[in-house]
Design an enzyme around this catalytic site. Structure first.
Site: not given
Length: 286
Positions: A91, A148, A247
Site C-alpha cells: 500500500d 507482498h 519506507s
C-alpha cells in the site's frame, strides 16, 4: 536557501543512527504509559484507517511496532488480474515506473541511479533484469506496512546491504542523488514463470529494522546473504516482509510490462492492485 537545499542539509545533519536506535527501543516497549499514548497519538496524527485491520482496537496491541505492522482482515486485498499481471507489492503511492533502460532507473525527476548499485552486485542475475520493468512504491506513515509478492515465484536468495538511513519521502528523493542506493536495504530474489523478480525493501529514517518471512528480523550491520537450499514458494500476493516503521519498495521484473491506465504516477495503490501486464520473460534467473 532553496527548499531542496534545506532538505539535503537537514538530512545530513540528523543523527540518523541514534534516532533509529531510540525509535527501536520506544516502539518495542511494552510499558503501558509509553506505548498506549504513542499508539493513540500516531493513529490520530496520521489519520490511520483501521477499517481493514484484523484488530481495530488500538489498546489490544502489545507494542507500538505490533500496531504499526498490524495484519489486515482476510479478503481486504484481493489479487487482480492473472498470473502474468504485475500487482502492487505494498500500500502506498506509486512514485515511479517504467522500463529498465540499460543499467539506469529513475528515482525522481532529473535523478536516476544504477541497477547494479541498487542490487549490490553484478553478473547474470542483474543482467537478466536489463530491458525489463520496475516500479517504486512509497509507504507513508499511515499505510499498511507489510510487503507482498507481485508475482508467484520461488524465493532463491536474499541479500542485506548496509547503508544510510535518509528519509525516503518524495522531497528527499528529489533532493538527494542515489538515495535508494545509499540507504540500507534487503533484496529478495525470486524465480518466476516470467523470469527473475527482485523486490527491494529500502530502509529509511527511523526504520528501526526490516523483517522478511524467510529470514526474520534483519539487524543492521555487515552485509550478508541467505541462499535457500530448498527455494520457498510464494503465491502471488503472499507476504514476503515488513518494515518496522515506513519506507519504500522497488519491484524489478525481467519481463517488459504494459502498464495499466490507472497505474499513474502519484496515485495511491494497494496490495494486489493490477499495475501492468507482463510480456514474455526476458531471461532466466541464475
Amino acid at each position: 536557501m532553496t527548499s531542496a537545499t534545506w532538505v539535503w542539509l537537514s538530512q545530513h545533519l540528523i543523527p540518523k543512527n541514534l534516532s533509529s536506535s531510540v525509535v527501536y527501543r520506544a516502539t518495542r516497549s511494552r510499558r503501558r504509559w509509553l506505548k498506549r499514548p504513542l499508539i493513540h497519538w500516531f493513529a490520530r496524527a496520521y489519520r490511520v484507517d483501521l477499517r481493514d485491520a484484523a484488530d481495530p482496537d488500538l489498546d489490544s496491541y502489545a507494542t507500538f511496532n505490533e500496531f504499526f505492522t498490524r495484519p489486515l482482515r482476510t479478503g481486504t486485498r484481493p489479487i487482480e488480474g492473472g498470473p502474468g499481471t504485475l500487482v502492487a507489492a505494498a500500500d502506498g503511492v506509486l512514485t515511479e515506473h517504467g522500463a529498465i533502460d540499460g543499467d539506469r532507473l529513475l528515482q525522481a525527476k532529473g535523478r536516476d541511479y544504477s541497477l547494479a548499485e541498487l542490487l549490490g552486485e553484478t553478473g547474470t542475475a542483474v543482467d537478466a533484469l536489463r530491458g525489463g520493468s520496475y516500479l517504486t512504491i512509497y509507504l507513508a506513515p499511515h499505510n499498511y506496512h507489510r510487503v507482498h509478492s507481485s508475482l508467484a515465484g520461488r524465493l532463491v536468495r536474499s541479500r542485506y546491504i548496509p547503508g544510510d538511513r535518509f528519509s525516503v519521502s518524495r522531497a528527499t528523493a528529489a533532493a538527494i542523488g542515489r538515495l535508494f542506493c545509499r540507504n540500507e536495504r534487503v533484496v529478495c530474489w525470486f524465480d518466476t514463470a516470467h523470469g527473475p523478480l527482485a523486490v527491494v525493501l529500502v530502509g529509511a529514517l527511523n526504520v528501526s529494522s526490516i523483517s522478511t518471512v524467510a529470514d526474520g528480523e534483519i539487524a543492521s550491520g555487515a552485509p550478508r546473504e541467505w541462499r535457500q537450499s530448498q527455494p520457498r514458494s510464494f503465491a502471488q500476493g503472499d507476504e514476503i516482509g515488513r518494515f518496522n516503521m515506513g519506507s519504500t519498495v522497488i519491484v524489478l521484473a525481467g519481463a517488459r510490462a504494459a502498464w495499466r491506465d490507472d497505474a499513474t504516477l502519484g496515485a495511491a495503490v494497494r496490495v494486489g492492485q493490477a499495475l501492468a501486464d507482463l510480456g514474455p520473460k526476458s531471461g532466466e534467473f541464475r
